[in-house]
Design an enzyme around this catalytic site. Structure first.
Site, PDB file in Angstrom:
ATOM      1  N   TYR A  69       0.766  -1.044  -0.145  1.00 15.97           N
ATOM      2  CA  TYR A  69      -0.007   0.000  -0.040  1.00 15.97           C
ATOM      3  C   TYR A  69       0.881   1.083  -0.016  1.00 15.97           C
ATOM      4  CZ  TYR A  69      -4.391  -2.351   0.051  1.00 15.97           C
ATOM      5  OH  TYR A  69      -5.461  -3.138  -0.375  1.00 15.97           O
ATOM      6  N   ARG A  72       1.795   1.890  -3.455  1.00 24.43           N
ATOM      7  CA  ARG A  72       0.536   2.403  -4.120  1.00 24.43           C
ATOM      8  C   ARG A  72       0.185   3.838  -4.019  1.00 24.43           C
ATOM      9  NH1 ARG A  72      -4.570  -1.003  -3.738  1.00 24.43           N
ATOM     10  NH2 ARG A  72      -5.215   0.504  -5.005  1.00 24.43           N
ATOM     11  N   HIS A 120     -15.210   2.273  -1.985  1.00 26.30           N
ATOM     12  CA  HIS A 120     -14.203   1.508  -1.376  1.00 26.30           C
ATOM     13  C   HIS A 120     -13.223   2.137  -0.473  1.00 26.30           C
ATOM     14  CE1 HIS A 120     -15.368  -1.242  -4.990  1.00 26.30           C
ATOM     15  NE2 HIS A 120     -16.077  -1.326  -4.101  1.00 26.30           N
ATOM     16  N   CYS A 131      -8.112  -0.620  16.928  1.00 31.14           N
ATOM     17  CA  CYS A 131      -9.266   0.207  17.770  1.00 31.14           C
ATOM     18  C   CYS A 131      -9.997   1.157  16.844  1.00 31.14           C
ATOM     19  CB  CYS A 131      -8.577   0.926  18.909  1.00 31.14           C
ATOM     20  SG  CYS A 131      -7.709   2.284  18.520  1.00 31.14           S
ATOM     21  N   CYS A 157      -3.503   2.708  21.088  1.00 30.27           N
ATOM     22  CA  CYS A 157      -3.402   1.463  21.535  1.00 30.27           C
ATOM     23  C   CYS A 157      -2.065   0.649  21.174  1.00 30.27           C
ATOM     24  CB  CYS A 157      -4.882   0.446  21.017  1.00 30.27           C
ATOM     25  SG  CYS A 157      -4.726   0.115  19.438  1.00 30.27           S
TER      26      CYS A 157
HETATM   27  P1  OAD Z   1     -11.036  -2.648 -13.178  1.00 32.32           P
HETATM   28  O1  OAD Z   1      -9.569  -2.760 -13.230  1.00 32.32           O
HETATM   29  O2  OAD Z   1     -11.582  -3.986 -12.683  1.00 32.32           O
HETATM   30  O3  OAD Z   1     -11.613  -1.944 -14.668  1.00 32.32           O
HETATM   31  C1  OAD Z   1     -10.951  -0.836 -15.133  1.00 32.32           C
HETATM   32  C2  OAD Z   1     -11.871  -0.167 -16.275  1.00 32.32           C
HETATM   33  O4  OAD Z   1     -11.391   0.512 -16.842  1.00 32.32           O
HETATM   34  C3  OAD Z   1     -11.647  -1.390 -17.526  1.00 32.32           C
HETATM   35  O5  OAD Z   1     -13.350  -1.553 -17.726  1.00 32.32           O
HETATM   36  C4  OAD Z   1     -10.945  -0.619 -18.645  1.00 32.32           C
HETATM   37  O6  OAD Z   1     -11.535  -1.010 -19.967  1.00 32.32           O
HETATM   38  C5  OAD Z   1     -11.313   0.666 -18.017  1.00 32.32           C
HETATM   39  N1  OAD Z   1     -10.175   1.450 -18.690  1.00 32.32           N
HETATM   40  C6  OAD Z   1      -8.923   1.652 -18.981  1.00 32.32           C
HETATM   41  N2  OAD Z   1      -8.255   2.661 -19.269  1.00 32.32           N
HETATM   42  C7  OAD Z   1      -9.193   3.480 -19.224  1.00 32.32           C
HETATM   43  C8  OAD Z   1      -9.272   4.796 -19.724  1.00 32.32           C
HETATM   44  N3  OAD Z   1      -8.117   5.556 -19.991  1.00 32.32           N
HETATM   45  N4  OAD Z   1     -10.412   5.780 -19.620  1.00 32.32           N
HETATM   46  C9  OAD Z   1     -11.750   4.849 -19.081  1.00 32.32           C
HETATM   47  N5  OAD Z   1     -11.740   3.727 -18.845  1.00 32.32           N
HETATM   48  C10 OAD Z   1     -10.603   3.195 -19.050  1.00 32.32           C
HETATM   49  O7  OAD Z   1     -11.348  -1.351 -12.116  1.00 32.32           O
HETATM   50  P2  OAD Z   1     -12.700  -1.167 -11.340  1.00 32.32           P
HETATM   51  O8  OAD Z   1     -13.832  -1.495 -12.158  1.00 32.32           O
HETATM   52  O9  OAD Z   1     -12.554   0.340 -10.675  1.00 32.32           O
HETATM   53  O10 OAD Z   1     -11.656  -2.957  -5.229  1.00 32.32           O
HETATM   54  O11 OAD Z   1     -12.649  -2.323 -10.292  1.00 32.32           O
HETATM   55  C11 OAD Z   1     -13.669  -2.466  -9.144  1.00 32.32           C
HETATM   56  C12 OAD Z   1     -12.778  -2.518  -7.809  1.00 32.32           C
HETATM   57  O12 OAD Z   1     -12.015  -3.982  -7.973  1.00 32.32           O
HETATM   58  C13 OAD Z   1     -11.872  -1.822  -7.159  1.00 32.32           C
HETATM   59  O13 OAD Z   1     -12.460  -0.719  -6.714  1.00 32.32           O
HETATM   60  C14 OAD Z   1     -11.273  -2.471  -6.334  1.00 32.32           C
HETATM   61  C15 OAD Z   1     -10.870  -4.062  -7.343  1.00 32.32           C
HETATM   62  O14 OAD Z   1     -10.712  -5.015  -6.706  1.00 32.32           O
HETATM   63  C16 OAD Z   1     -11.214  -2.620  -4.070  1.00 32.32           C
HETATM   64  O15 OAD Z   1     -10.136  -2.321  -3.884  1.00 32.32           O
HETATM   65  C17 OAD Z   1     -12.525  -2.863  -2.840  1.00 32.32           C
END
Ligand code: OAD
Length: 248
Positions: A69, A72, A120, A131, A157
């Site tokens: 993290y 990131r 998220h 805690c 804690c």
């Molecule tokens: P994903 O990585 O699953 O999907 C990313 C999407 O962005 C894909 O559909 C790509 O086609 C699209 N994409 C890529 N480049 C792009 C651009 N320049 N402009 C627009 N779209 C583009 O990401 P999320 O859907 O956000 O959860 O993932 C959902 C969750 O899965 C995240 O919040 C995370 C992960 O596990 C947690 O951390 C709880």
């Protein structure tokens, strides 16, 4: 922009109805932040979420999880909001807009947006694993390439400080989720930007909005699990498409 989509957007925006924008990792891709899925260098193709993004993983090896993290966080700190983030901030000055994001970065805020719901969580909303006390102090130092970093300690804690993100198996934050549902139920138009639509319950928000009468427009360069249920799809990227909304 496809003419049919321009017509719909103009009608909606001129009509003064509320717009709800749901963003996912693709929103920040053009800022250099990797998505989770879909490319060879996406996060979940390089790293195992079960070793890095669960409470069990944290208990097993907190230094490994914190190190990941911290890496990131550093990527986000070194990144800048892109033209799409900036366009959404400007759009919110012109029309009633709710911004719901699955992203844990702060690029919307740094572009000038108010985020109604980080469903998220947020990378930088640090708190104690045991805690729950918020950690408001400075971040610890991070050395590029360092895989394991011992987490900071809670001043209340003494337990370890964790990132403020939702891990697999955890519930979404109540406030953020109710704000997201409220935004979906009240809007006339949903812009679904840069999400694969695979992670529920967030992926259910466009369908919820549609059941309440909203028009759903997906902005994504690739087809997704949500495409078939969108009223319109715009195959473009966030940084290319969103600034065009300001010209409508
Ligand atoms: P994903 O990585 O699953 O999907 C990313 C999407 O962005 C894909 O559909 C790509 O086609 C699209 N994409 C890529 N480049 C792009 C651009 N320049 N402009 C627009 N779209 C583009 O990401 P999320 O859907 O956000 O959860 O993932 C959902 C969750 O899965 C995240 O919040 C995370 C992960 O596990 C947690 O951390 C709880």
């Amino acid at each position: 922009m496809p003419a049919a989509i321009a017509d719909v957007l103009k009608r909606m925006i001129d009509g003064g109805g509320r717009v709800c924008v749901l963003t996912g990792a693709g929103m920040s891709a053009e800022s250099g932040i990797p998505t989770f899925r879909g490319t060879h260098d996406s996060l979940w193709s390089r790293f195992d979420p079960m070793r890095l993004a669960t409470a069990e993983a944290w208990r097993e090896d907190p230094a490994l999880v914190w190190g990941w993290y911290r890496w990131r966080m550093q990527l986000v700190r070194d990144a800048q909001p892109n033209a799409g983030h900036k366009a959404l901030a400007e759009l919110a000055r012109r029309v009633p807009l709710s911004l719901v994001t699955q992203n844990v970065d702060d690029l919307h805020e740094r572009a000038g947006s108010t985020v109604d719901a980080h469903v998220h969580g947020s990378l930088f909303a640090l708190r104690c694993f045991a805690c729950g006390q918020a950690h408001d102090g400075p971040l610890d130092d991070y050395v590029e390439g360092q895989q394991k970093v011992a987490p900071m300690r809670c001043t209340a804690c003494g337990d370890a400080i964790r990132p403020g993100v939702v891990w697999f198996g955890e519930a979404l934050p109540d406030d953020a989720w109710s704000a997201a549902v409220d935004a979906a139920e009240r809007c006339m138009l949903v812009l679904v930007v840069g999400t694969s639509g695979l992670v529920y319950p967030a992926a259910g928000l466009p369908a919820l909005a549609r059941r309440h009468g909203a028009t759903v427009v997906e902005i994504n360069p690739e087809p997704t699990a949500l495409s078939a249920d969108a009223d319109h799809v715009w195959r473009s990227t966030a940084a290319q498409a969103l600034p065009q909304l300001l010209a409508i």
